[in-house]
Scaffold this active site. Structure first.
Site, PDB file in Angstrom:
ATOM      1  CB  THR A 220      -9.305  11.796 -18.017  1.00 51.48           C
ATOM      2  OG1 THR A 220      -8.174  10.978 -17.827  1.00 51.48           O
ATOM      3  CG2 THR A 220     -10.276  11.582 -16.861  1.00 51.48           C
TER       4      THR A 220
ATOM      5  CB  THR B  62      -3.609   9.853 -21.616  1.00 50.21           C
ATOM      6  OG1 THR B  62      -3.007  11.147 -21.411  1.00 50.21           O
ATOM      7  CG2 THR B  62      -2.544   8.783 -21.462  1.00 50.21           C
TER       8      THR B  62
ATOM      9  CB  SER C 102      -6.791  14.998 -23.324  1.00 51.86           C
ATOM     10  OG  SER C 102      -7.347  15.961 -22.488  1.00 51.86           O
TER      11      SER C 102
ATOM     12  CG  ASN D  72     -13.386  10.600  -9.483  1.00 51.83           C
ATOM     13  OD1 ASN D  72     -12.366  11.243  -9.256  1.00 51.83           O
ATOM     14  ND2 ASN D  72     -14.380  10.527  -8.616  1.00 51.83           N
TER      15      ASN D  72
ATOM     16  NE  ARG E 157      -0.674  12.757 -21.978  1.00 46.30           N
ATOM     17  CZ  ARG E 157      -0.287  13.565 -20.995  1.00 46.30           C
ATOM     18  NH1 ARG E 157       0.988  13.650 -20.665  1.00 46.30           N
ATOM     19  NH2 ARG E 157      -1.178  14.285 -20.345  1.00 46.30           N
TER      20      ARG E 157
ATOM     21  CG  PHE F 197     -14.406  18.872 -13.561  1.00 44.12           C
ATOM     22  CD1 PHE F 197     -15.803  18.874 -13.629  1.00 44.12           C
ATOM     23  CD2 PHE F 197     -13.698  19.139 -14.719  1.00 44.12           C
ATOM     24  CE1 PHE F 197     -16.465  19.133 -14.821  1.00 44.12           C
ATOM     25  CE2 PHE F 197     -14.349  19.397 -15.920  1.00 44.12           C
ATOM     26  CZ  PHE F 197     -15.734  19.394 -15.973  1.00 44.12           C
TER      27      PHE F 197
ATOM     28  CB  THR G 250     -15.807  13.873  -9.079  1.00 41.20           C
ATOM     29  OG1 THR G 250     -14.465  13.990  -8.614  1.00 41.20           O
ATOM     30  CG2 THR G 250     -15.834  13.142 -10.401  1.00 41.20           C
TER      31      THR G 250
ATOM     32  CG  ASN H 152      -8.338  20.565 -20.111  1.00 41.68           C
ATOM     33  OD1 ASN H 152      -8.095  19.718 -20.961  1.00 41.68           O
ATOM     34  ND2 ASN H 152      -8.611  20.247 -18.848  1.00 41.68           N
TER      35      ASN H 152
HETATM   36  C1  REY Z   1     -11.625  16.531 -16.117  1.00 41.54           C
HETATM   37  C2  REY Z   1     -12.126  15.887 -14.865  1.00 41.54           C
HETATM   38  C3  REY Z   1     -10.403  15.852 -16.674  1.00 41.54           C
HETATM   39  C4  REY Z   1     -12.351  14.411 -14.947  1.00 41.54           C
HETATM   40  C5  REY Z   1      -9.736  16.605 -17.796  1.00 41.54           C
HETATM   41  N1  REY Z   1      -9.754  15.968 -18.948  1.00 41.54           N
HETATM   42  O1  REY Z   1      -9.185  17.689 -17.662  1.00 41.54           O
HETATM   43  C6  REY Z   1      -9.030  16.410 -20.088  1.00 41.54           C
HETATM   44  C7  REY Z   1      -8.009  15.306 -20.316  1.00 41.54           C
HETATM   45  C8  REY Z   1      -9.944  16.646 -21.243  1.00 41.54           C
HETATM   46  O2  REY Z   1      -6.848  15.496 -19.904  1.00 41.54           O
HETATM   47  C9  REY Z   1     -12.960  13.783 -13.732  1.00 41.54           C
HETATM   48  N2  REY Z   1     -12.213  14.052 -12.546  1.00 41.54           N
HETATM   49  C10 REY Z   1     -13.015  12.283 -14.013  1.00 41.54           C
HETATM   50  C11 REY Z   1     -12.677  14.820 -11.566  1.00 41.54           C
HETATM   51  C12 REY Z   1     -11.775  14.915 -10.357  1.00 41.54           C
HETATM   52  O3  REY Z   1     -13.729  15.370 -11.625  1.00 41.54           O
HETATM   53  N3  REY Z   1     -12.373  15.606  -9.265  1.00 41.54           N
HETATM   54  O4  REY Z   1     -12.137  11.547 -13.523  1.00 41.54           O
HETATM   55  O5  REY Z   1     -13.911  11.912 -14.751  1.00 41.54           O
HETATM   56  O6  REY Z   1      -8.362  14.268 -20.905  1.00 41.54           O
END
Ligand code: REY
Length: 414
Positions: free
Chosen positions: A340, A338, A102, A366, A324, A160, A163, A201
């Site tokens: 993820t 940030t 992100s 995760n 942010r 997700f 995961t 998102n």
């Molecule tokens: C997606 C899931 C995270 C990540 C997301 N990222 O929305 C956007 C961001 C682009 O804010 C995944 N978590 C992980 C899961 C939890 O699957 N069940 O931690 O890789 O950056």
């Protein structure tokens, strides 16, 4: 372990900067009083030992590798620990490319604010007036999207929920923007337009649609022409729907919810995120990007001020427009984003004047413990060595209790 410090800072520069510094705890236009805008020259020196300890802790908590680069007004600190590739055992270096997740939202917001500067977009106009019929509520404005106040549901919550199965189901998929918006619109909105902050998102997917509509170009071209080329970000790219990270890069490792061996998640389309999260970059390039942004070199002062109209996230964080703000325990506020994405956690933040920038990466995700640990790179980089006075301890304790990682709140990501 690699650690290097190169370059020089000038004492005169520091003195001049301190004269220019905005007073700490200045009120922002939106009335937030906790923001403390401090110029880089007034900050304590980065604490390399503290940074090293944070990276080692991240490794002990399951990250295969972790790294940080600080660009401090010409002086560079580079530290890395662990592996870029668990199979070959190649060590992670701060030159390695990675998926920034992100942090891409800040790039998208910059393009949109440049379009505001060019008179092609108005922040307080209905999104539907640019993209007729797209959204269910004409009251949703561009500003609501960029500040996560549209109420548009975040479709990644469902995608997700599990995961690794969730990731495997989409890693090679190619979605259109409309596909992703449709996933969101299948769910009720989370709030009335403007009424609440709810990270989603979907907002920055619609942001990508706006860029394509208003420029007549794919977002890739807009990023390239407006940010990557002018700033010479040679390690930065947007290759969607290509799945490969070109050149030397960190592999990403995604731990399953049930434990066990992490999945190598390096190669994926990131089509589920696109303009909300699919950029590839390096620590150097993200530092250059945020230094340029807060340094006022990517948009007019008027738009940069809009970007810093803060919606409170919690007592130590605010969200502007694709930007942010985090208030650190030493009373310094920092600005960035940030990220993820499966196998990669990123923090990229800079000082108010853009002169001290920090990017940290762990090639895992995760794993909320590692995410929280990695956030401590900001403390070491901007606050220097920890103080031991009772006042400093109690303020740090308050910050510790109140701080949580705000990503997309409705799914457990730790
Ligand atoms: C997606 C899931 C995270 C990540 C997301 N990222 O929305 C956007 C961001 C682009 O804010 C995944 N978590 C992980 C899961 C939890 O699957 N069940 O931690 O890789 O950056």
């Amino acid at each position: 372990m690699v650690s290097g410090t190169v370059g020089t800072g000038t004492a005169l520069g520091a003195v001049l900067l301190s004269l220019l510094a905005v007073p700490a705890h200045a009120a922002t236009p939106s009335g937030t009083v906790r923001e403390a805008s401090v110029a880089a020259g007034e900050l304590a020196a980065p604490d390399d030992e503290g940074l090293r300890e944070v990276l080692r802790t991240a490794l002990s908590q399951g990250a295969p590798g972790a790294m940080v680069r600080v660009d401090d007004n010409g002086t560079v600190h580079r530290l890395s620990e662990g592996d870029a590739d668990r199979v070959t055992g190649r060590a992670l270096t701060t030159y390695d490319r990675f998926r920034v997740g992100s942090v891409s939202k800040s790039f998208t917001a910059v393009v949109l604010l440049q379009l505001v500067d060019e008179g092609k977009l108005d922040l307080d106009t209905s999104v539907n007036s640019y993209l007729p019929g797209l959204l269910p509520d004409d009251r949703i404005t561009v500003r609501h999207l960029l500040s996560h106040r549209s109420g548009l549901y975040d479709y990644t919550n469902d995608m997700f929920e599990q995961t690794v199965p969730g990731f495997e189901a989409v890693r090679n998929k190619v979605f259109s923007y409309q596909d992703l918006v449709n996933l969101s619109l299948a769910k009720p909105v989370t709030n009335a337009p403007g009424a609440a902050y709810s990270y989603s998102n979907t907002n920055f997917v619609v942001g990508g649609m706006l860029i394509e509509k208003l420029t007549g170009q794919p977002v890739r071209t807009a990023y390239q022409q407006r940010i990557i080329k002018p700033l010479k970000l040679t390690g930065t790219s947007y290759v969607h729907p290509n799945t490969v990270i070109a050149g030397r890069h960190a592999n990403g490792y995604l731990p399953p919810d049930e434990g066990g061996t992490p999945v190598d998640s390096t190669e994926q389309t990131v089509s589920w995120a696109q303009s909300a999260g699919a950029i590839i970059s390096t620590t150097r390039d993200l530092n250059t990007f945020f230094s340029a942004l807060l340094g006022g070199r990517l948009m007019s002062a008027a738009q940069l001020a809009q970007m810093q109209q803060w919606t409170p996230v919690n007592s130590t964080q605010g969200y502007g427009l694709g930007l942010r703000r985090r208030d650190l325990s030493c009373g310094v506020s920092v600005y960035g984003h940030t990220g993820t994405v499966q196998g990669y956690y990123t923090y990229a933040f800079t000082s108010k004047d853009g002169k001290r920038s920090v990017t940290a990466l762990a090639n895992t995700s995760n794993n909320g413990t590692v995410l929280t640990t990695l956030s401590r790179t900001l403390e070491s980089a901007f606050c220097g060595k920890p103080q031991t006075t009772a006042a400093a301890r109690s303020s740090a304790a308050v910050n510790q209790v109140e701080r949580y990682e705000d990503i997309a709140p409705n799914i457990a990501r730790d």
